[in-house]
Design an enzyme around this catalytic site. Structure first.
Site, PDB file in Angstrom:
ATOM      1  N   CYS B 177       0.806  -1.217   0.000  1.00 48.99           N
ATOM      2  CA  CYS B 177       0.000   0.000   0.000  1.00 48.99           C
ATOM      3  C   CYS B 177       0.842   1.272   0.000  1.00 48.99           C
ATOM      4  O   CYS B 177       0.293   2.374  -0.022  1.00 48.99           O
ATOM      5  CB  CYS B 177      -0.951  -0.034   1.183  1.00 48.99           C
ATOM      6  SG  CYS B 177      -1.885  -1.576   1.189  1.00 48.99           S
ATOM      7  N   HIS B 318      -2.488   8.285   5.661  1.00 48.48           N
ATOM      8  CA  HIS B 318      -2.711   6.941   5.139  1.00 48.48           C
ATOM      9  C   HIS B 318      -4.127   6.491   5.513  1.00 48.48           C
ATOM     10  O   HIS B 318      -4.836   5.924   4.707  1.00 48.48           O
ATOM     11  CB  HIS B 318      -1.659   5.977   5.688  1.00 48.48           C
ATOM     12  CG  HIS B 318      -1.736   4.617   5.093  1.00 48.48           C
ATOM     13  ND1 HIS B 318      -1.638   4.404   3.743  1.00 48.48           N
ATOM     14  CD2 HIS B 318      -1.940   3.393   5.656  1.00 48.48           C
ATOM     15  CE1 HIS B 318      -1.769   3.106   3.496  1.00 48.48           C
ATOM     16  NE2 HIS B 318      -1.963   2.476   4.629  1.00 48.48           N
ATOM     17  N   GLU B 328      -1.202   6.515  13.458  1.00 52.91           N
ATOM     18  CA  GLU B 328      -0.603   7.486  12.527  1.00 52.91           C
ATOM     19  C   GLU B 328      -0.842   8.916  13.017  1.00 52.91           C
ATOM     20  O   GLU B 328       0.064   9.759  12.995  1.00 52.91           O
ATOM     21  CB  GLU B 328      -1.202   7.316  11.124  1.00 52.91           C
ATOM     22  CG  GLU B 328      -0.653   8.315  10.105  1.00 52.91           C
ATOM     23  CD  GLU B 328      -1.421   8.317   8.776  1.00 52.91           C
ATOM     24  OE1 GLU B 328      -2.531   7.743   8.720  1.00 52.91           O
ATOM     25  OE2 GLU B 328      -0.907   8.897   7.800  1.00 52.91           O
ATOM     26  N   LYS B 349      -9.321   8.281   1.800  1.00 52.18           N
ATOM     27  CA  LYS B 349      -9.797   6.895   1.676  1.00 52.18           C
ATOM     28  C   LYS B 349     -11.228   6.765   2.203  1.00 52.18           C
ATOM     29  O   LYS B 349     -11.916   5.796   1.898  1.00 52.18           O
ATOM     30  CB  LYS B 349      -8.876   5.934   2.436  1.00 52.18           C
ATOM     31  CG  LYS B 349      -7.526   5.720   1.754  1.00 52.18           C
ATOM     32  CD  LYS B 349      -6.739   4.610   2.434  1.00 52.18           C
ATOM     33  CE  LYS B 349      -5.380   4.390   1.792  1.00 52.18           C
ATOM     34  NZ  LYS B 349      -4.375   5.394   2.212  1.00 52.18           N
ATOM     35  N   HIS B 354      -9.624   2.051  -0.199  1.00 51.56           N
ATOM     36  CA  HIS B 354      -8.176   1.871  -0.180  1.00 51.56           C
ATOM     37  C   HIS B 354      -7.734   1.206  -1.491  1.00 51.56           C
ATOM     38  O   HIS B 354      -7.997   0.025  -1.708  1.00 51.56           O
ATOM     39  CB  HIS B 354      -7.791   1.028   1.042  1.00 51.56           C
ATOM     40  CG  HIS B 354      -6.323   0.917   1.260  1.00 51.56           C
ATOM     41  ND1 HIS B 354      -5.398   1.476   0.401  1.00 51.56           N
ATOM     42  CD2 HIS B 354      -5.611   0.319   2.242  1.00 51.56           C
ATOM     43  CE1 HIS B 354      -4.183   1.219   0.863  1.00 51.56           C
ATOM     44  NE2 HIS B 354      -4.284   0.517   1.974  1.00 51.56           N
ATOM     45  N   PHE B 413       1.867  -3.201   4.083  1.00 54.18           N
ATOM     46  CA  PHE B 413       2.152  -4.485   4.728  1.00 54.18           C
ATOM     47  C   PHE B 413       3.652  -4.770   4.610  1.00 54.18           C
ATOM     48  O   PHE B 413       4.292  -4.424   3.615  1.00 54.18           O
ATOM     49  CB  PHE B 413       1.383  -5.619   4.024  1.00 54.18           C
ATOM     50  CG  PHE B 413      -0.050  -5.780   4.500  1.00 54.18           C
ATOM     51  CD1 PHE B 413      -0.654  -4.889   5.369  1.00 54.18           C
ATOM     52  CD2 PHE B 413      -0.802  -6.877   4.059  1.00 54.18           C
ATOM     53  CE1 PHE B 413      -1.974  -5.066   5.799  1.00 54.18           C
ATOM     54  CE2 PHE B 413      -2.117  -7.060   4.478  1.00 54.18           C
ATOM     55  CZ  PHE B 413      -2.706  -6.155   5.345  1.00 54.18           C
TER      56      PHE B 413
END
Lengths: 79, 426
Positions: B177, B318, B328, B349, B354, B413
């Site tokens: 991502c 994010h 975050e 998002k 996403h 990830f």
């Protein structure tokens, strides 16, 4: 026009998105109809499926025109 | 180091296709999340996603709506079978970005100075799954000769280069991502170092396919709680967050060396001034609890930009609508200190879902548009904030704000983090 030729032409027109007028017996897949080597592999697979025949790799290498395909298939089918 | 600016933008998203169309919907706080049309979702815990609405009905699209994607306008039916959808999305976004930049390299010199760096998180997941079934049921001789080139991730960059005659560096990023942000950051670096004068950079994804949804469901990452109210499903920072909603599409930017852009009178959107990367070294799918990896990426980006945290006006977070959102946000609070009350952060998002490998790319585009229009996009569905923060999270609707400096965060990830900073060019 033989039945085999008509069926081969139909596949070629569809797979290569080719102008039907150009898909003659003498037409070369690569030189006349804009195919590349991957297209010819896919064409052979489509012929195998349509006619229920096996086209070995060494024979496939010699199938370069619409007429070559018709001739090979007719011989295989004993027509 | 040479300066790098942005001269072209292209978008294919769940909110539609085309930068102007998407940006209007985004500022208006509209959702691109709808019931999945790509396949029958019977038996799947998640039945919604952000699909690209198309004229053929995909993603709830129709021919009479504006901003609909049209596969036939990108490729002929013959060409289409050689590429998976992520490549088609990438090609369409690159077409738009190059046209927007008015860059059509024709001489050898210009073509060799123009490269491509478009990545994807997973690439051709659909054809990989479908071909595995052909292999199992019909044997190896029935595998299509187009299978491999349709699924390879770097074929997005390859196809774009072939289409436009771009003979410079041809590269591709795969960092889950964080892919889109890494691609733009790395491409900017190639220009800064002199490997190219122009780079077509971004990310693309088309993982809204059975094996993609099933795979992320198995990771416990996808939202299963809002199947009947899809537009409410992606809700970063809200108490009701319940996992991410997958999206598909592509974002592409034309990056260009500053003097090169000036010399040809190109329109300049903004400058890429900072880029930071880091690794969590912690867990395969979760960020460390203190958000240390993301924080270090942001710090490195600021250091490269020669800026202070107080220089930041807007951060496109994010923010995936998971427990990681507040990790975050707390990291951003630690980064900026007292500046938090003057900082604006939003998660787009909440509207697009996403887009995995394309997420960072479309969000970099949004960050650049925030600078161009002096408008910040909202975080929708933020009805009941889970925690308190002095930071303005822009609930529900976009709004005007002075934005000279914007940062886009993307984390993937494997514990991979990227932050890219853009600055207004006077």
């Amino acid at each position: 026009m033989s039945d085999t030729l008509e069926r081969v032409r139909k596949i070629v027109i569809e797979q290569l998105d080719a102008d039907p007028d150009k898909v003659t017996e003498k037409a070369s897949f690569i030189d006349d109809l804009g195919a590349d080597s991957l297209d010819t592999v896919e064409l052979v697979m489509a012929f195998e499926e349509e006619f229920d025949v096996e086209i070995p790799d060494d024979a496939a290498e010699h199938i370069q025109t619409v007429g070559d395909a018709v001739k090979f298939i007719d011989e295989k089918l004993g027509a | 180091m040479r300066r790098v600016v942005i001269t072209g933008l292209g978008l294919v998203t769940p909110l539609g296709t085309g930068v102007d169309h998407v940006w209007k919907k985004l500022l208006d706080g509209q959702s691109g999340i709808r019931p999945i049309t790509n396949f029958d979702t019977e038996g799947y815990g998640c039945t919604i996603a952000g699909e690209v609405p198309a004229v053929d009905g995909r993603g709830g699209g129709s021919p009479d709506q504006p901003g609909m994607f049209d596969f036939d306008k990108v490729l002929s039916p013959k060409e289409r079978k050689r590429v998976d959808d992520f490549i088609v999305f990438a090609m369409a976004a690159a077409d738009e970005a190059l046209a927007d930049a008015n860059w059509k390299p024709e001489t050898d010199e210009d073509q060799e100075a123009t490269g491509v760096m478009v990545g994807s998180g997973i690439g051709g997941l659909g054809p990989i799954a479908d071909t595995a079934i052909v292999l199992k049921e019909q044997g190896p001789r029935r595998v299509s000769p187009f299978f491999i080139p349709s699924a390879l991730i770097n074929l997005a960059s390859g196809q774009i280069s072939i289409r436009h005659g771009l003979k410079g560096p041809n590269h591709s990023v795969v960092t889950a991502c964080a892919t889109g942000a890494h691609a733009i950051g790395d491409a900017a670096r190639m220009i800064a170092l002199g490997d190219a004068d122009v780079m077509v950079a971004g990310g693309a994804e088309s993982s809204v396919v059975p094996i993609g949804i099933a795979g992320f469901l198995a990771c416990k990452a996808l939202c299963t709680a809002y199947n009947d109210t899809p537009e409410k499903a992606s809700r970063p920072y809200d108490r009701g967050h319940a996992g991410f909603i997958m999206g598909e599409g592509a974002g592409v930017m034309v990056l260009e060396e500053y003097e090169h852009a000036k010399a040809r009178g190109a329109k300049i959107y903004a400058e890429v001034v900072g880029y930071g990367m880091s690794g969590d070294a912690y867990h395969i799918t979760a960020p460390s609890e203190d958000g240390d990896g993301g924080l270090r990426a942001m710090k490195m980006a600021l250091k490269r930009a020669g800026m202070e945290p107080s220089d930041l006006d807007y951060v496109n977070a994010h923010g995936t609508s998971t427990m990681a959102d507040w990790i975050e946000l707390k990291a951003i609070e630690r980064l900026v200190g007292d500046h938090a009350k003057d900082l604006t952060v939003s998660s787009t998002k909440s509207m697009t879902g996403h887009l995995l490998g394309a997420a960072g790319a479309i969000e970099c585009v949004f960050s650049v548009l925030a600078i161009k229009d002096q408008m910040v996009p909202p975080t929708i569905n933020l009805d009941d904030p889970e925690h308190e923060t002095p930071i303005d999270l822009v609930p529900h609707k976009g709004k005007a704000k002075k934005v000279d400096v914007a940062m886009s965060n993307s984390f993937g990830f494997g514990g991979t983090n990227a932050a890219v900073i853009f600055k207004k060019v006077d």
